[in-house]
Design an enzyme around this catalytic site. Structure first.
Site, PDB file in Angstrom:
ATOM      1  N   ASN A 212     -14.948   2.023   2.435  1.00 58.73           N
ATOM      2  CA  ASN A 212     -13.949   1.022   2.038  1.00 58.73           C
ATOM      3  C   ASN A 212     -14.617  -0.344   2.159  1.00 58.73           C
ATOM      4  OD1 ASN A 212     -11.387   2.781   1.991  1.00 58.73           O
ATOM      5  ND2 ASN A 212     -12.285   3.270   3.980  1.00 58.73           N
TER       6      ASN A 212
ATOM      7  N   GLY B 226      -8.531  -1.481   7.038  1.00 55.19           N
ATOM      8  CA  GLY B 226      -9.388  -2.569   6.540  1.00 55.19           C
ATOM      9  C   GLY B 226      -9.147  -3.857   7.323  1.00 55.19           C
TER      10      GLY B 226
ATOM     11  N   GLU C 211     -10.520  -0.025  -1.750  1.00 52.99           N
ATOM     12  CA  GLU C 211     -10.468   1.204  -0.944  1.00 52.99           C
ATOM     13  C   GLU C 211     -11.243   2.351  -1.586  1.00 52.99           C
ATOM     14  OE1 GLU C 211      -6.959   2.743   0.744  1.00 52.99           O
ATOM     15  OE2 GLU C 211      -6.049   0.779   1.063  1.00 52.99           O
TER      16      GLU C 211
ATOM     17  N   ASN D 247     -12.237   5.849   9.806  1.00 57.29           N
ATOM     18  CA  ASN D 247     -12.799   5.874   8.446  1.00 57.29           C
ATOM     19  C   ASN D 247     -13.779   4.692   8.298  1.00 57.29           C
ATOM     20  OD1 ASN D 247     -10.841   3.880   8.505  1.00 57.29           O
ATOM     21  ND2 ASN D 247      -9.967   4.371   6.533  1.00 57.29           N
TER      22      ASN D 247
ATOM     23  N   CYS E 283      -4.576  -2.935   3.287  1.00 53.43           N
ATOM     24  CA  CYS E 283      -5.258  -1.799   3.902  1.00 53.43           C
ATOM     25  C   CYS E 283      -5.244  -2.042   5.412  1.00 53.43           C
ATOM     26  CB  CYS E 283      -6.695  -1.694   3.383  1.00 53.43           C
ATOM     27  SG  CYS E 283      -7.628  -0.357   4.160  1.00 53.43           S
TER      28      CYS E 283
ATOM     29  N   CYS F  45      -5.597   6.216   8.036  1.00 51.51           N
ATOM     30  CA  CYS F  45      -4.895   5.256   7.167  1.00 51.51           C
ATOM     31  C   CYS F  45      -3.912   4.482   8.042  1.00 51.51           C
ATOM     32  CB  CYS F  45      -4.162   5.992   6.051  1.00 51.51           C
ATOM     33  SG  CYS F  45      -3.171   4.898   5.022  1.00 51.51           S
TER      34      CYS F  45
ATOM     35  N   ASN G  48       0.921  -1.158   0.000  1.00 49.89           N
ATOM     36  CA  ASN G  48       0.000   0.000   0.000  1.00 49.89           C
ATOM     37  C   ASN G  48       0.958   1.205   0.000  1.00 49.89           C
ATOM     38  OD1 ASN G  48      -2.396   1.222   2.517  1.00 49.89           O
ATOM     39  ND2 ASN G  48      -2.116   1.848   0.421  1.00 49.89           N
TER      40      ASN G  48
ATOM     41  N   HIS H  91     -15.866   1.384   6.991  1.00 46.35           N
ATOM     42  CA  HIS H  91     -15.587   0.089   6.351  1.00 46.35           C
ATOM     43  C   HIS H  91     -16.834  -0.791   6.331  1.00 46.35           C
ATOM     44  CE1 HIS H  91     -11.155   0.311   6.097  1.00 46.35           C
ATOM     45  NE2 HIS H  91     -11.324   1.160   7.094  1.00 46.35           N
TER      46      HIS H  91
HETATM   47  N1  LIG Z   1      -8.932   4.672   1.355  1.00 46.02           N
HETATM   48  C1  LIG Z   1      -9.069   4.929   2.772  1.00 46.02           C
HETATM   49  C2  LIG Z   1      -7.882   5.605   3.365  1.00 46.02           C
HETATM   50  C3  LIG Z   1      -6.604   4.788   3.310  1.00 46.02           C
HETATM   51  C4  LIG Z   1      -6.654   3.494   4.128  1.00 46.02           C
HETATM   52  C5  LIG Z   1      -5.333   2.782   4.114  1.00 46.02           C
HETATM   53  N2  LIG Z   1      -4.790   2.347   2.931  1.00 46.02           N
HETATM   54  C6  LIG Z   1      -5.037   1.957   5.345  1.00 46.02           C
HETATM   55  O1  LIG Z   1      -3.985   1.302   5.352  1.00 46.02           O
HETATM   56  O2  LIG Z   1      -5.781   2.014   6.316  1.00 46.02           O
HETATM   57  C7  LIG Z   1     -10.333   5.766   3.030  1.00 46.02           C
HETATM   58  O3  LIG Z   1     -10.823   6.432   2.101  1.00 46.02           O
HETATM   59  O4  LIG Z   1     -10.818   5.757   4.144  1.00 46.02           O
END
Ligand SMILES: N[C@@H](CCC[C@H](N)C(=O)O)C(=O)O
Length: 276
Positions: A192, A222, A210, A159, A219, A75, A13, A161
């Site tokens: 996500n 994630g 994502e 964020n 992620c 992130c 990532n 999920h």
């Molecule tokens: N795409 C995610 C933000 C990035 C998440 C990331 N790659 C991780 O490792 O947690 C979003 O829009 O919330």
């Protein structure tokens, strides 16, 4: 202006990391999209920005931009790279680094083997806090997509999920279904989307589509969200190895109200500079 940056990744990532403590710049969404372009730019899943904290009790402010230019709350893989970056660049000499993000405060610990453990804080499961439209909180929810019903777990790690349990991640329709769930109207801020195959109570395989970046090799949030969703549904124990296409993360979660701990590597690829 000439902007210095470091290219890094956490299990594939990948990130452009910019120190805006020592440099001055303002990045607009169209510039972020151009820099993220893998053919015409630097290429990355997320841009990570290091800033001075607003709260004097914290060490840094950590801002995150997806490849589509949107600024987001959290992130996880980026948090490990952030820790490695500020330590290696001598912006701090602390081994435990407190960071504020739009998704809440987190704590980053450098480990002796070169990895990083992140205290990601407690997950949120109340629908309005994710945000997710549902009449009441549940361990799993039915979600209609194109006339088909899917069972999802819904979790915020700062964020949002959605997590689907599948029989085989290799066969899961990650691109097609992930793209549709990402913009499902019941997730007003988009989402996500994780596809989790359970191998045992302590081991899962996971692919994540994502928000704002498409499917990535790993992620971090994630992985945390998948373990939380799996534990809430009674499928997993408190220590789980999460195998992602780019490698494995260790996730520890004792249960509701407790923070999720994520451990994994953070890798520097190269130093660069670019005219904006
Ligand atoms: N795409 C995610 C933000 C990035 C998440 C990331 N790659 C991780 O490792 O947690 C979003 O829009 O919330």
């Amino acid at each position: 202006m000439l902007l210095k940056f470091t290219k890094m990744h956490g299990l594939g990532n990948d990130f452009m990391v910019v120190d805006l403590v020592s440099q001055r710049a303002k990045l607009f969404p169209d510039q972020v999209r151009a820099l993220a372009d893998r053919n015409f730019g630097i290429g990355f899943d997320q841009l990570l920005v290091v800033e001075a904290p607003n709260n004097p009790e914290m060490d840094f402010c950590y801002r995150i931009f997806n490849a589509d230019g949107s600024e987001v709350e959290q992130c996880g893989n980026g948090a490990r790279c952030f820790a490695r970056f500020v330590y290696d660049k001598h912006l701090t000499n602390k081994q435990i680094i407190k960071v504020e993000t739009a998704g809440g405060n987190i704590e980053l610990r450098l480990t002796e083997d070169g990895g990083v453990t992140v205290d990601m804080g407690a997950p949120k499961l109340v629908p309005e806090q994710i945000p997710f439209q549902a009449p009441e909180q549940a361990d799993s929810y039915s979600l209609e997509v194109d006339g088909q019903t899917y069972q999802i777990g819904a979790v915020s790690m700062g964020n949002p999920h959605a997590v689907l349990v599948v029989d085989d991640v290799d066969q899961a329709p990650v691109e097609q279904l992930g793209a549709k769930i990402e913009v499902h109207p019941r997730f007003p801020n988009r989402v996500n989307v994780g596809f989790m195959q359970i191998i045992s109570r302590s081991e899962v395989r996971l692919r994540v589509f994502e928000r704002g970046a498409g499917e990535t090799l790993a992620c971090g949030t994630g992985a945390c969200a998948a373990v939380v969703a799996g534990r809430v549904q009674g499928l997993l124990d408190e220590n789980v190895q999460v195998h992602l296409p780019g490698g494995t993360l260790k996730i520890h979660w004792q249960g509701k109200g407790q923070p999720v701990m994520m451990t994994g590597p953070a890798t520097r690829v190269f130093e660069g500079q670019i005219y904006l």
